[in-house]
Write an enzyme that holds these catalytic residues in place. Sequence first.
Site, PDB file in Angstrom:
ATOM      1  CB  CYS A 119      -1.010   0.006   1.134  1.00 38.27           C
ATOM      2  SG  CYS A 119      -0.288  -0.066   2.780  1.00 38.27           S
ATOM      3  CE  LYS A 192      -3.548  -4.093   8.334  1.00 39.78           C
ATOM      4  NZ  LYS A 192      -2.452  -3.749   7.437  1.00 39.78           N
ATOM      5  CE  LYS A 245      -2.193  -2.675  11.714  1.00 42.09           C
ATOM      6  NZ  LYS A 245      -1.493  -2.574  10.470  1.00 42.09           N
TER       7      LYS A 245
END
Length: 322
Positions: A119, A192, A245
């Site tokens: 990203c 995540k 996360k």
Amino acid sequence: MIIRPRRLRQTKALREMVRETSLSVKDFIYPLFVKHGRKARDPIPSMPGQYQFSVDTLLDEVLEAWDLGVPAVILFGLPDRKDAVGSRSYADDGIVQQAVTAVKSRVPDLVVMTDVCLCEYTDHGHCGIIRNGRVDNDSTLEVLARQAVSHARAGADFVGPSDMMDGRVAAIRAALDAEHFQDTGILSYAVKYASGFYGPFREAADSAPQFGDRAGYQMDPANALEALKEAVLDVEEGADIIMVKPALSYLDIVRRVREECLLPVAAYNVSGEYAMVKAAQEKGWIDGERIMMEILLSIKRAGADLILTYFAKEAARVLRGD
Ligand code: PBG
């Protein structure tokens, strides 16, 4: 007769004797942002106390953390240019590759980890290669594996895939082994969630998606069984450390993953969690230091063995008694 739990709370010494959870600087992994150039130490507005460093200033920061007892860092790169396939992510002269080599030669015993994702390196800001308007899983695996190998070649001790593509731990493990990096570990961002808590990070790393969102690859915050599935898969694929996360809204998940897996479990105390504390502290609404320690302790108590946190240096100072 009254049962008196307060008996064990009467003095500091007693409280310390019966304390169930302890926080240590050795639990911390310190996330750092690195960019091209020299003498850069550019403040990240939404993350007070955090900076984008160039390699030279990064070395000072890393040394300071190491001197405070922080055993590990994880590096995020800001490339000099972006393209559709994130080709600067696997370049031997890429920013993370340069930083890893510099840091390892300056502080050889520091555990150096890298974030493996696209990203920050793609012009569209998604964590993978786009095909027919969608993030294509299998072609992304090849690029991630290439990136991981280039980080290992630069000297990284651990690579941390954060993209949430299926099969990427196995693909990265195979690629590392094929290049004789069998001792390079994988810290998998196994669980995540698609979270609003990453907001400040996306400013820091210039990695916001230019269209759509990440819900097609990151997890639905409503799901817990799926978290266990993701964690178990990554263990089977060869991960060395499993991460959950974000941390704070997912402490139940940290606990369940801890109970389900035999590997060390890490939790990422993410940018939004950090920013909220700093913002409320700036307004004088909370005691930021006290809340920082309470947050880190709660993540540990939930079951995390390791905590990725922007508070690493600050908390290390508190633990040392400064
Ligand atoms: C890259 C990545 C992100 C974070 C770590 N690696 C952002 C995202 O997925 O959008 C977030 C870390 C933080 O918020 O502190 N994929």
